[in-house]
Design a protein around this motif. Structure first.
Motif, short mmCIF file in Angstrom:
data_model
loop_
_atom_site.label_atom_id
_atom_site.label_comp_id
_atom_site.label_asym_id
_atom_site.label_seq_id
_atom_site.Cartn_x
_atom_site.Cartn_y
_atom_site.Cartn_z
N TYR A 18 2.17 33.49 -0.65
CA TYR A 18 3.59 33.80 0.38
C TYR A 18 4.16 35.29 -0.18
O TYR A 18 4.66 34.91 -0.80
CB TYR A 18 3.73 32.37 0.63
N LYS A 20 6.93 36.27 1.97
CA LYS A 20 8.36 36.66 2.01
C LYS A 20 9.53 35.55 1.29
O LYS A 20 10.50 35.73 1.22
CB LYS A 20 7.80 36.02 3.68
N LYS A 21 9.21 34.84 0.41
CA LYS A 21 10.17 34.19 -0.33
C LYS A 21 9.91 34.31 -1.61
O LYS A 21 8.68 33.62 -1.68
CB LYS A 21 10.72 32.69 0.07
N TRP A 22 10.93 33.28 -2.67
CA TRP A 22 10.24 33.31 -3.70
C TRP A 22 11.53 33.11 -4.84
O TRP A 22 12.32 33.16 -3.95
CB TRP A 22 10.03 34.52 -5.35
N THR A 32 16.83 30.50 -4.75
CA THR A 32 15.65 31.72 -3.34
C THR A 32 15.87 32.68 -3.09
O THR A 32 16.99 33.22 -2.73
CB THR A 32 15.54 30.48 -2.35
N SER A 34 15.13 35.31 -0.22
CA SER A 34 14.39 36.21 1.06
C SER A 34 13.89 37.69 1.28
O SER A 34 14.48 37.96 1.37
CB SER A 34 14.46 35.27 2.72
N SER A 35 13.27 37.75 -0.05
CA SER A 35 12.60 39.43 0.68
C SER A 35 11.49 39.16 0.24
O SER A 35 10.84 38.51 -0.59
CB SER A 35 13.83 39.93 -0.77
N THR A 36 10.23 40.57 0.53
CA THR A 36 8.82 40.82 -0.45
C THR A 36 8.96 40.84 -1.72
O THR A 36 9.41 41.60 -2.15
CB THR A 36 8.67 41.76 1.03
N THR A 150 7.37 24.66 0.46
CA THR A 150 8.69 24.22 0.39
C THR A 150 9.90 24.26 -1.30
O THR A 150 10.52 23.97 -1.41
CB THR A 150 10.03 23.49 1.50
#
Length: 350
Positions: A18, A20-22, A32, A34-36, A150
């Motif tokens: 995944y 889209k979030k790291w 957190t 919210s980018s690729t 999450t």
């Protein structure tokens, strides 16, 4: 950095599904993002600019991480040994189990898959393994499931910005000594997901469907059924007669060795044995067991016995015998409710 492209690609293959979030860890703490995720972020992770954490997808994951969070260093190691031994005893080959430091007080025990597996199956596997290893609801730390959609997890080879230590992989057979070689990651193998499901389904077949236990985990109540093999001679609420019978008849199946030794150790302590006498008793007992009933190497069996005895006596663990059912009649409940301040039976319904 040698083999830079290969190492970045290996991290992509093992950890990142995944994108889209790291999670980003640095001197300011963690956040957190919210980018690729791109190779640029992985490169910064390896260069120590910040540490990268990943999440599972909404439905699938590429790996499972048992996050061992135990403050005491020796107990943390013992927890890892118990966990790895359990994984091997239920059928996970050692070459697919990888351990790394968390950079501070714990360890990550990880298994990687060649194809994504369902998060729901990973959660069930996690609960069964911890139930099997007696690592649910421990009082000296916790073993958490990572990653979820999450809750992310830091990946190895990054820096822990509180201790400034690198999160190296470690050698299980050398006392969890760090493998200070970034290229080690290139040797990691991914398990065939079909093989994982075979093990999961085989373990499910051993579940005793007559009883369910409620397990509260991260504010979510997850219900699971205890393994039948967990209830045979290795239940935390056993009778003295059951343990004595275990001593006489010995191990009958794989996956019961560690818990059997722990129960026998507690009984011997209950009966007045000294720590040294108990240790020798357990060694002599294990020498008599059929080698088909356990897969752990003998030197690791001795190490486990040593730790079992040490912590049973140092922490004064005691034998807990089988509880008796208690019946409360309707009239008794009515009398309880008459007590001042007790306007409902909720406090008594535990």
């Amino acid at each position: 950095m040698q083999n830079k492209k290969e190492i970045i690609q290996k991290i992509n293959d093992l950890y990142i599904l995944y994108r889209k979030k790291w999670l980003k860890f640095d001197t300011t703490g963690y956040s957190t993002i919210s980018s690729t995720i791109t190779d640029y972020h992985v490169r910064n992770h390896l260069q120590g600019h910040y540490t990268l954490g990943v999440f599972a997808g909404e439905i699938f994951t590429k790996f499972i991480c048992f996050d061992v969070d135990v403050k005491d260093p020796q107990m943390a190691k013992w927890t890892v040994y118990k966990l790895v031994n359990t994984l091997q005893e239920i059928g996970i080959p050692g070459e697919y189990i990888y351990i790394s430091t968390s950079g501070n007080k714990g360890y990550h025990v990880e298994i990687f898959f060649n194809k994504p597996v369902f998060n729901t199956d990973i959660k069930q596997f996690y609960l069964m393994v911890l139930n099997y290893a007696e690592l649910l609801n421990i009082d000296y730390g916790k073993v958490e499931l990572r990653p979820t959609h999450t809750q992310g997890v830091k990946i190895p080879l990054g820096k822990h910005f509180t201790t400034n230590r690198i999160c190296w992989y470690v050698d299980y057979y050398a006392g969890l000594k760090p493998i200070e070689d970034i290229n080690y990651i290139l040797t990691i193998q991914q398990m065939d997901s079909e093989y994982f499901y075979n093990i999961l389904n085989k373990t499910k077949d051993s579940i005793d469907i007559s009883e369910q236990q409620a397990i509260e985990y991260e504010n979510i109540v997850a219900r699971h059924k205890p393994l039948k093999i967990y209830d045979e001679n290795v239940d935390p609420d056993v009778t003295i007669e059951a343990i004595e019978n275990l001593i006489k008849t010995g191990l009958k199946m794989q996956g019961t060795r560690h818990n059997a030794l722990l129960k026998i150790c507690k009984l011997n302590k209950y009966n007045g044995m000294s720590a040294e006498e108990n240790k020798q008793f357990l060694i002599d007992w294990m020498k008599k067991q059929d080698k088909k009933t356990y897969t752990t190497k003998w030197e690791d069996v001795l190490k486990d016995i040593d730790l079992i005895v040490k912590y049973t006596y140092e922490r004064n663990y005691s034998l807990v015998t089988k509880r008796k059912d208690i019946t409360i009649t309707a009239n008794e409940i009515e009398e309880i409710l008459k007590i001042k301040g007790k306007e409902s039976c909720q406090e008594f319904c535990v």
